[in-house]
Design a protein around this motif. Structure first.
Motif, PDB file in Angstrom:
ATOM      1  N   PHE A   6       0.816  -1.205   0.000  1.00 47.27           N
ATOM      2  CA  PHE A   6       0.000   0.000   0.000  1.00 47.27           C
ATOM      3  C   PHE A   6       0.857   1.266   0.000  1.00 47.27           C
ATOM      4  CE2 PHE A   6      -2.253   3.479   2.062  1.00 47.27           C
ATOM      5  CZ  PHE A   6      -3.306   3.610   1.177  1.00 47.27           C
ATOM      6  N   VAL A   7       1.915   1.292   0.808  1.00 49.57           N
ATOM      7  CA  VAL A   7       2.791   2.475   0.874  1.00 49.57           C
ATOM      8  C   VAL A   7       3.425   2.727  -0.492  1.00 49.57           C
ATOM      9  CG1 VAL A   7       4.925   3.380   1.883  1.00 49.57           C
ATOM     10  CG2 VAL A   7       3.218   2.296   3.346  1.00 49.57           C
ATOM     11  N   LEU A   8       3.899   1.675  -1.143  1.00 49.72           N
ATOM     12  CA  LEU A   8       4.505   1.823  -2.463  1.00 49.72           C
ATOM     13  C   LEU A   8       3.496   2.347  -3.475  1.00 49.72           C
ATOM     14  CD1 LEU A   8       6.898   1.401  -4.398  1.00 49.72           C
ATOM     15  CD2 LEU A   8       6.110  -0.954  -4.692  1.00 49.72           C
ATOM     16  N   LEU A   9       2.312   1.724  -3.518  1.00 47.71           N
ATOM     17  CA  LEU A   9       1.289   2.151  -4.470  1.00 47.71           C
ATOM     18  C   LEU A   9       0.837   3.583  -4.201  1.00 47.71           C
ATOM     19  CD1 LEU A   9      -0.950  -1.056  -4.695  1.00 47.71           C
ATOM     20  CD2 LEU A   9       0.823  -0.302  -6.276  1.00 47.71           C
ATOM     21  N   ALA A  10       0.603   3.915  -2.943  1.00 47.64           N
ATOM     22  CA  ALA A  10       0.124   5.256  -2.598  1.00 47.64           C
ATOM     23  C   ALA A  10       1.161   6.328  -2.916  1.00 47.64           C
ATOM     24  CB  ALA A  10      -0.263   5.311  -1.119  1.00 47.64           C
ATOM     25  N   SER A  11       2.426   6.042  -2.651  1.00 46.95           N
ATOM     26  CA  SER A  11       3.460   7.045  -2.931  1.00 46.95           C
ATOM     27  C   SER A  11       3.571   7.300  -4.436  1.00 46.95           C
ATOM     28  CB  SER A  11       4.807   6.633  -2.344  1.00 46.95           C
ATOM     29  OG  SER A  11       5.308   5.492  -2.998  1.00 46.95           O
ATOM     30  N   LEU A  12       3.445   6.260  -5.236  1.00 45.32           N
ATOM     31  CA  LEU A  12       3.510   6.438  -6.689  1.00 45.32           C
ATOM     32  C   LEU A  12       2.233   7.069  -7.236  1.00 45.32           C
ATOM     33  CD1 LEU A  12       5.224   3.072  -7.593  1.00 45.32           C
ATOM     34  CD2 LEU A  12       6.246   5.353  -7.711  1.00 45.32           C
ATOM     35  N   ALA A  13       1.088   6.699  -6.685  1.00 41.78           N
ATOM     36  CA  ALA A  13      -0.188   7.265  -7.135  1.00 41.78           C
ATOM     37  C   ALA A  13      -0.266   8.756  -6.844  1.00 41.78           C
ATOM     38  CB  ALA A  13      -1.346   6.533  -6.466  1.00 41.78           C
ATOM     39  N   SER A  14       0.397   9.195  -5.766  1.00 43.82           N
ATOM     40  CA  SER A  14       0.323  10.610  -5.391  1.00 43.82           C
ATOM     41  C   SER A  14       1.213  11.510  -6.250  1.00 43.82           C
ATOM     42  CB  SER A  14       0.701  10.780  -3.913  1.00 43.82           C
ATOM     43  OG  SER A  14       2.069  10.466  -3.722  1.00 43.82           O
ATOM     44  N   GLN A  15       2.079  10.921  -7.053  1.00 50.47           N
ATOM     45  CA  GLN A  15       2.917  11.730  -7.938  1.00 50.47           C
ATOM     46  C   GLN A  15       2.071  12.365  -9.035  1.00 50.47           C
ATOM     47  OE1 GLN A  15       5.896   8.992  -9.441  1.00 50.47           O
ATOM     48  NE2 GLN A  15       7.241   9.348  -7.677  1.00 50.47           N
ATOM     49  N   ASN A  16       2.481  13.573  -9.485  1.00 50.58           N
ATOM     50  CA  ASN A  16       1.770  14.144 -10.626  1.00 50.58           C
ATOM     51  C   ASN A  16       2.191  13.375 -11.880  1.00 50.58           C
ATOM     52  OD1 ASN A  16       4.105  15.356 -11.880  1.00 50.58           O
ATOM     53  ND2 ASN A  16       3.954  17.068 -10.435  1.00 50.58           N
ATOM     54  N   ASP A  17       1.510  13.618 -12.981  1.00 52.25           N
ATOM     55  CA  ASP A  17       1.746  12.839 -14.204  1.00 52.25           C
ATOM     56  C   ASP A  17       3.187  12.939 -14.684  1.00 52.25           C
ATOM     57  OD1 ASP A  17      -0.861  11.947 -14.246  1.00 52.25           O
ATOM     58  OD2 ASP A  17      -1.557  13.531 -15.597  1.00 52.25           O
ATOM     59  N   GLU A  18       3.758  14.116 -14.625  1.00 56.69           N
ATOM     60  CA  GLU A  18       5.138  14.305 -15.090  1.00 56.69           C
ATOM     61  C   GLU A  18       6.130  13.549 -14.203  1.00 56.69           C
ATOM     62  OE1 GLU A  18       8.213  17.993 -15.387  1.00 56.69           O
ATOM     63  OE2 GLU A  18       6.187  18.341 -16.189  1.00 56.69           O
ATOM     64  N   THR A  64       5.772   9.786 -14.903  1.00 55.03           N
ATOM     65  CA  THR A  64       6.368   9.415 -16.190  1.00 55.03           C
ATOM     66  C   THR A  64       7.877   9.272 -16.048  1.00 55.03           C
ATOM     67  OG1 THR A  64       4.590  10.473 -17.429  1.00 55.03           O
ATOM     68  CG2 THR A  64       6.666  10.123 -18.601  1.00 55.03           C
ATOM     69  N   LYS A  65       8.517  10.181 -15.305  1.00 50.33           N
ATOM     70  CA  LYS A  65       9.960  10.077 -15.059  1.00 50.33           C
ATOM     71  C   LYS A  65      10.279   8.826 -14.233  1.00 50.33           C
ATOM     72  CE  LYS A  65      10.998  14.991 -15.289  1.00 50.33           C
ATOM     73  NZ  LYS A  65      11.354  16.195 -14.531  1.00 50.33           N
ATOM     74  N   THR A  66       9.470   8.560 -13.207  1.00 51.06           N
ATOM     75  CA  THR A  66       9.669   7.363 -12.381  1.00 51.06           C
ATOM     76  C   THR A  66       9.538   6.107 -13.229  1.00 51.06           C
ATOM     77  OG1 THR A  66       8.839   8.476 -10.404  1.00 51.06           O
ATOM     78  CG2 THR A  66       8.783   6.068 -10.393  1.00 51.06           C
ATOM     79  N   TRP A  67       8.528   6.063 -14.084  1.00 51.15           N
ATOM     80  CA  TRP A  67       8.284   4.895 -14.931  1.00 51.15           C
ATOM     81  C   TRP A  67       9.433   4.689 -15.923  1.00 51.15           C
ATOM     82  CZ3 TRP A  67       6.117   0.583 -14.460  1.00 51.15           C
ATOM     83  CH2 TRP A  67       5.759  -0.209 -15.547  1.00 51.15           C
ATOM     84  N   VAL A 108      -0.440   2.768 -16.354  1.00 51.14           N
ATOM     85  CA  VAL A 108       0.053   2.284 -15.063  1.00 51.14           C
ATOM     86  C   VAL A 108      -0.327   3.264 -13.957  1.00 51.14           C
ATOM     87  CG1 VAL A 108       2.126   1.702 -13.733  1.00 51.14           C
ATOM     88  CG2 VAL A 108       1.951   1.017 -16.135  1.00 51.14           C
ATOM     89  N   HIS A 109      -0.141   4.560 -14.205  1.00 53.51           N
ATOM     90  CA  HIS A 109      -0.448   5.575 -13.200  1.00 53.51           C
ATOM     91  C   HIS A 109      -1.952   5.587 -12.872  1.00 53.51           C
ATOM     92  CE1 HIS A 109       0.285   9.947 -11.717  1.00 53.51           C
ATOM     93  NE2 HIS A 109       0.535   9.077 -10.771  1.00 53.51           N
ATOM     94  N   LYS A 110      -2.776   5.443 -13.893  1.00 52.41           N
ATOM     95  CA  LYS A 110      -4.230   5.384 -13.689  1.00 52.41           C
ATOM     96  C   LYS A 110      -4.580   4.196 -12.788  1.00 52.41           C
ATOM     97  CE  LYS A 110      -8.581   4.850 -16.088  1.00 52.41           C
ATOM     98  NZ  LYS A 110      -9.205   4.023 -17.076  1.00 52.41           N
ATOM     99  N   TYR A 111      -3.988   3.035 -13.067  1.00 49.61           N
ATOM    100  CA  TYR A 111      -4.233   1.850 -12.247  1.00 49.61           C
ATOM    101  C   TYR A 111      -3.822   2.116 -10.794  1.00 49.61           C
ATOM    102  CZ  TYR A 111      -3.156  -2.550  -9.962  1.00 49.61           C
ATOM    103  OH  TYR A 111      -3.061  -3.547  -9.039  1.00 49.61           O
TER     104      TYR A 111
END
Length: 186
Positions: free
Chosen positions: A63-75, A78-81, A115-118
């Protein structure tokens, strides 16, 4: 070419480990298909969490991993991905029997927006209904490995294991007009 398929099956058989204790089968997989044009098509199907976990860091809760990535803005995401996929590409290696690195085509990955939407949907769902089971997303990566050889060695990062490797060489048949049937061999 049959020798190639048999050799790949033997080489990769050691990588095929199934976690019988898992609630559901969440094993990573790669399909390797020998093509007559001097290359092998590789299609990876990987669990998103396995792909996102950094082997050098302490594993975070899902959950912590998913939430931290979900909270990033789109830009940011995209850099993380891009960073994640570049890291995976450098860790997955294809070598000849002599150990020589084989060249590949550019990799294609599941789109960062998808991925970000998911991640956002799963995070919101986990907050709204914390007891609900969430299925992990499977991401896809495609690459062509250029080789004329009949043996291929694959090196995988530990965090993507266990992984099932399936090696095939397609057979092609032609049915002519007026043919009542065709017999296929597998």
């Amino acid at each position: 070419m049959r020798k190639f398929t048999s050799t790949l099956a033997l080489l990769f058989g050691a990588f095929s480990v199934i976690n019988a204790a898992a609630h559901e089968l969440q094993e990573n997989k790669v399909n390797l298909t020998l093509r007559a044009q001097g290359h092998v098509d590789a299609v990876f199907y990987m669990n998103l969490i396995d792909a996102l976990q950094k082997p050098t860091t302490k594993p975070a809760s899902k959950f912590v991993l998913l939430a931290s990535l979900a909270s990033q803005n789109d830009e940011e995401f995209t850099k993380t991905w891009k960073s994640t996929t570049a890291s995976l590409q450098s860790e997955i290696q294809f070598r000849s029997a002599s150990g020589k690195a084989l060249s590949t085509s550019p990799w294609t990955w599941t789109d960062a927006r998808q991925v970000h939407k998911y991640l956002r949907e799963v995070t919101m769902s986990a907050i709204a209904t914390p007891d609900q089971h969430v299925h992990d997303m499977t991401i896809e990566a495609r690459v062509q490995i250029k080789t004329q050889e009949t043996t291929l060695n694959v090196v995988l990062p530990e965090h993507l294991k266990p992984m099932t490797l399936v090696a095939t060489q397609p057979k092609q048949y032609r049915i002519e007009r007026g043919s009542p049937q065709i017999s296929l061999g597998f």
